[in-house]
Design an enzyme around this catalytic site. Sequence first.
Site, short mmCIF file in Angstrom:
data_model
loop_
_atom_site.label_atom_id
_atom_site.label_comp_id
_atom_site.label_asym_id
_atom_site.label_seq_id
_atom_site.Cartn_x
_atom_site.Cartn_y
_atom_site.Cartn_z
N ARG A 13 0.84 -1.19 0.00
CA ARG A 13 0.00 0.00 0.00
C ARG A 13 0.87 1.25 0.00
O ARG A 13 1.92 1.27 0.65
CB ARG A 13 -0.89 -0.01 1.25
CG ARG A 13 -1.87 1.15 1.30
CD ARG A 13 -2.70 1.05 2.55
NE ARG A 13 -3.71 -0.02 2.44
CZ ARG A 13 -4.91 0.19 1.89
NH1 ARG A 13 -5.23 1.36 1.41
NH2 ARG A 13 -5.78 -0.78 1.86
N CYS A 17 0.00 7.07 -3.84
CA CYS A 17 -0.38 6.51 -5.13
C CYS A 17 -1.59 7.30 -5.66
O CYS A 17 -2.44 7.72 -4.89
CB CYS A 17 -0.74 5.05 -4.92
SG CYS A 17 -1.79 4.38 -6.18
N ASN A 51 3.13 17.67 -13.66
CA ASN A 51 4.22 17.72 -14.64
C ASN A 51 4.58 16.32 -15.16
O ASN A 51 4.77 15.40 -14.38
CB ASN A 51 5.44 18.32 -13.93
CG ASN A 51 6.65 18.39 -14.82
OD1 ASN A 51 6.63 19.09 -15.83
ND2 ASN A 51 7.70 17.68 -14.46
N GLU A 52 4.65 16.19 -16.49
CA GLU A 52 5.17 14.98 -17.13
C GLU A 52 4.70 13.68 -16.47
O GLU A 52 5.48 12.93 -15.88
CB GLU A 52 6.70 15.03 -17.19
CG GLU A 52 7.21 16.17 -18.05
CD GLU A 52 8.73 16.25 -18.13
OE1 GLU A 52 9.41 15.62 -17.30
OE2 GLU A 52 9.23 16.94 -19.03
N CYS A 59 0.25 -1.28 -6.10
CA CYS A 59 -0.21 -1.43 -4.72
C CYS A 59 -1.58 -2.13 -4.72
O CYS A 59 -2.19 -2.30 -5.77
CB CYS A 59 -0.29 -0.08 -4.03
SG CYS A 59 -1.68 0.93 -4.53
N GLU A 210 8.31 23.20 -22.87
CA GLU A 210 9.68 23.24 -22.36
C GLU A 210 10.66 23.07 -23.50
O GLU A 210 10.47 22.23 -24.37
CB GLU A 210 9.93 22.11 -21.35
CG GLU A 210 9.28 22.29 -20.01
CD GLU A 210 9.73 21.22 -19.02
OE1 GLU A 210 10.80 20.61 -19.22
OE2 GLU A 210 8.99 20.99 -18.06
N TRP A 218 20.64 15.86 -18.23
CA TRP A 218 20.29 14.49 -17.86
C TRP A 218 20.55 13.47 -18.96
O TRP A 218 20.30 12.29 -18.78
CB TRP A 218 18.83 14.43 -17.42
CG TRP A 218 17.90 15.21 -18.29
CD1 TRP A 218 17.46 16.49 -18.06
CD2 TRP A 218 17.32 14.82 -19.55
NE1 TRP A 218 16.63 16.90 -19.08
CE2 TRP A 218 16.54 15.91 -20.01
CE3 TRP A 218 17.39 13.67 -20.32
CZ2 TRP A 218 15.83 15.88 -21.20
CZ3 TRP A 218 16.69 13.63 -21.52
CH2 TRP A 218 15.91 14.72 -21.95
N GLU A 258 18.82 19.92 -11.15
CA GLU A 258 18.90 20.57 -12.46
C GLU A 258 19.69 21.88 -12.41
O GLU A 258 19.45 22.78 -13.21
CB GLU A 258 17.50 20.73 -13.05
CG GLU A 258 16.92 19.35 -13.37
CD GLU A 258 15.64 19.35 -14.18
OE1 GLU A 258 15.67 18.86 -15.31
OE2 GLU A 258 14.61 19.81 -13.67
N HIS A 261 21.23 22.40 -15.75
CA HIS A 261 20.36 22.36 -16.93
C HIS A 261 20.39 23.75 -17.57
O HIS A 261 20.35 24.77 -16.88
CB HIS A 261 18.93 22.00 -16.51
CG HIS A 261 18.00 21.73 -17.66
ND1 HIS A 261 17.52 22.73 -18.47
CD2 HIS A 261 17.45 20.58 -18.13
CE1 HIS A 261 16.72 22.19 -19.38
NE2 HIS A 261 16.67 20.88 -19.20
ZN ZN Z 1 -1.15 2.26 -6.37
#
Ligand code: ZN
Length: 575
Positions: A13, A17, A51-52, A59, A210, A218, A258, A261
């Site tokens: 769990r 999530c 984001n992304e 779980c 972006e 990266w 970053e 970056h």
């Molecule tokens: Zn989950």
Amino acid sequence: MLPNGKRNLHGGRHNHCITSPVYRQKVREMNTLLAKRYGSHPGVILWHLSNEYGGACCCDLCRAKFRDLLRERYHNDIKELNHAWWTSFWSHTYNSFEQIDPPMDQGEHSVLGLVLDWRRFTTANTADFIRNEIEPLQEYAPSLPVTTNFMWLFGGLDYNQISKEIDVISWDAYPRWHNEQPVYEVASETAFNHAMMRAFKRGQPFMLMESTPSQVNWMPFNKLKRPGIHQLACLQAVASGSDTVLYFQFRMGRGSFEQFHGAVVNHTGRDDTRVFREVSQVGEMLKDLSQVAGSIPAPRAAVIYDWDNRWAIEDMAGAAKEDKKYNETCIQHFRAMLRLGEDPDVISSTESFAGYDLIAAPMLYMLKPGVAQRLKEFVAGGGVLVTTWLTGYVDESTLAFLGGFPGDGLMELTGVEASELDTLYPGQSNKVLWSGREYRAAEFCELLTLRGAKAAGTYQEDFYAGQPAVTVHPYGKGMSVHIAARVEEGCLLDIYRDIFKERRMGGEPLPMGLEIHSRINEEKRYRFYLNFSEEGVTLPPIPVSCRDILSGKELAAGDAPELPGYGFMVTVEQR
Ligand code: ZN
């Protein structure tokens, strides 16, 4: 999926999530606060969700929700699931939905239907989480459109599904400029991604959310953008249908992941750097191009790219264990058309084919319900369909079509039966003779039996020498072309050139590295000429009199201006 994108594939769990009601409630409360405070702020014009998105979670909450999705998909009938997943093989038969676990790290991976439905679940669950994020915004800031940033050919989510949840498409473009590939090749891969983003919502500009003004931090090797490539790359996004050029990041942070970056302002804090100057030039250029905003590309061709199909090919136990090169093949077809002056959309097989004259469906291994029929209608109505090896082998559950490939009635359209598929070892090749010229074929060679089509190209070697490799089949008012082998790009270029000539599309192949894109609105057409080569090029004759927006110079039809290395030009003409 975890909010930070990390994978939790070991079960157990997890309070963070996206399926967890506690976590979902926290997100709702946070978005309610934000929407109440900033929803009517005049400076807020668009809402960027998380984001992304990416990642998967196993779980117990996610497992239960996965089983719910399966119950719904298979009408609560475990026999229907067992049939779709062909579980009698290797004694995988399930007696109840409760017995099903996701393909966890130590779980079951050989049931292909299970793996595919798990990937579908991950997309559906992420879409559900997105709706949970959006609901408070709709309540307190109903007029604000929402977006989230997609990534480069991301394999973890079906972006066609996710795109339906948001109002504006945006994405993060980080091409690997100046790597071991030629610059023009990286450019056309980037153009493919742009074409996919714009086609998620046809008729609507997208956003470059972006991009880096110099390098990223990266990748395995973080090379600097060479002088000039930044401006050209920004212009390519606009040429492909973006109404924005945005950066990650404005100022380099002092620490953490970053800190190195690329940024508009580096750690010196000064504005006299090479990067800052190039960013300023882009800003000036965009100001001059402001009239382009709102116009859209209106391509006559499209390449089909499908996530379910991609996943099914990746998981397929056949043909080759190595990369079967689905992405690469789709990009090669796109690139051939781009070289000929067409800038195809990239669409899913379930999107409308209306408005296109040509559809390329490379390696469309999986035919979802209705797709074969819609392709038939498209060609019968006058369209051209280009298919390749590995077309129409399986249905949406990855069950093989019986009675010959391509299945689901597509054989009637292509006029060929794919009898066998030969996989060549690295370094091995065959040759295809087409239109008096010989081309290299490697990796995959499908053996065809003609079922109405005419052989336009033949294999030259091995036991299938003389047998058809490229076929043409008139169907209704249109035509179906099948390319049975993984041929070199020059062959694709010549095949498309001949089709285009006949269809009055595109033109002669452009000089290597030159891209031409266009955007239209009701009155005007904008043409973008982008030279992704270090060498200067002469443009093909200008089709109609127009004005060079950036220099203000008038151009007459037939003029053929020169562009320097990494040079560009944007023209405007009346429609
Ligand atoms: Zn989950």
